[in-house]
Motif scaffolding. Sequence first.
Motif, short mmCIF file in Angstrom:
data_model
loop_
_atom_site.label_atom_id
_atom_site.label_comp_id
_atom_site.label_asym_id
_atom_site.label_seq_id
_atom_site.Cartn_x
_atom_site.Cartn_y
_atom_site.Cartn_z
N MET A 1 5.45 2.32 14.10
CA MET A 1 6.11 2.21 13.30
C MET A 1 7.66 2.62 13.40
SD MET A 1 5.83 4.85 9.71
CE MET A 1 4.07 5.08 9.91
N ARG A 2 8.30 1.70 12.70
CA ARG A 2 10.01 1.55 13.13
C ARG A 2 10.43 2.97 12.57
NH1 ARG A 2 11.55 -3.23 9.68
NH2 ARG A 2 9.45 -3.91 9.94
N TYR B 1 2.84 3.85 -1.42
CA TYR B 1 3.63 3.16 -2.31
C TYR B 1 5.02 4.28 -2.58
CZ TYR B 1 0.35 -0.33 -2.91
OH TYR B 1 -0.28 -1.40 -3.05
N ALA B 2 4.84 5.51 -2.48
CA ALA B 2 5.80 6.37 -2.78
C ALA B 2 7.12 6.28 -1.90
CB ALA B 2 5.40 7.85 -2.49
N PHE B 3 6.82 5.49 -0.68
CA PHE B 3 8.11 5.36 0.05
C PHE B 3 8.91 4.12 -0.22
CE2 PHE B 3 4.51 6.96 2.48
CZ PHE B 3 4.63 8.45 2.41
N PHE B 4 8.55 3.42 -1.24
CA PHE B 4 9.50 2.14 -1.76
C PHE B 4 9.58 2.27 -3.12
CE2 PHE B 4 6.44 1.65 1.77
CZ PHE B 4 7.34 0.81 2.60
N LYS B 5 10.58 1.48 -3.35
CA LYS B 5 11.29 1.13 -4.84
C LYS B 5 10.18 0.49 -5.74
CE LYS B 5 15.89 0.92 -3.31
NZ LYS B 5 16.92 -0.06 -2.99
N MET C 1 4.03 -3.68 4.26
CA MET C 1 3.00 -4.04 4.89
C MET C 1 2.79 -3.08 6.33
SD MET C 1 1.20 -6.00 3.14
CE MET C 1 -0.20 -6.36 4.20
N GLU C 2 3.68 -2.70 6.84
CA GLU C 2 3.91 -1.94 8.17
C GLU C 2 3.09 -0.61 7.58
OE1 GLU C 2 6.79 -0.12 11.38
OE2 GLU C 2 7.67 -1.97 10.28
N ALA C 3 3.78 0.04 6.49
CA ALA C 3 3.36 1.37 6.14
C ALA C 3 1.74 1.20 5.56
CB ALA C 3 4.20 1.81 4.81
N ALA C 4 1.17 -0.04 5.07
CA ALA C 4 0.05 -0.21 4.61
C ALA C 4 -1.05 -0.18 5.69
CB ALA C 4 -0.07 -1.30 3.84
N ARG C 5 -0.43 -0.83 6.78
CA ARG C 5 -1.21 -0.92 8.28
C ARG C 5 -1.50 0.43 8.48
NH1 ARG C 5 2.08 -4.83 9.35
NH2 ARG C 5 1.57 -6.50 8.55
#
Length: 72
Positions: free
Chosen positions: A1-2, A29-33, A43-47
């Motif tokens: 993860m980046r 989803y909490a990490f995004f607007k 998608m990286e977070a979801a994976r």
Amino acid sequence: MRKELRERIVEVCDLKIEKKGAMVGLSFYAFFKNKNDQPEVLMEAARWWIETHKLDHFEKAVKIKEMVLAGV
């Protein structure tokens, strides 16, 4: 993860824990607007959340923070 995503996850977890306590849960989803302006990062977070670790929709912020800091 980046690196930037890891930093964002830790930051959001810290804010949620500070605001609502150690038992607070969150989803990736909490990490995004509320708009999809970073689909690749989403998608990286979801994976990481769903495919790699098979986490539930909501998990404790403390657990997620510990996983990210451990490099899991």
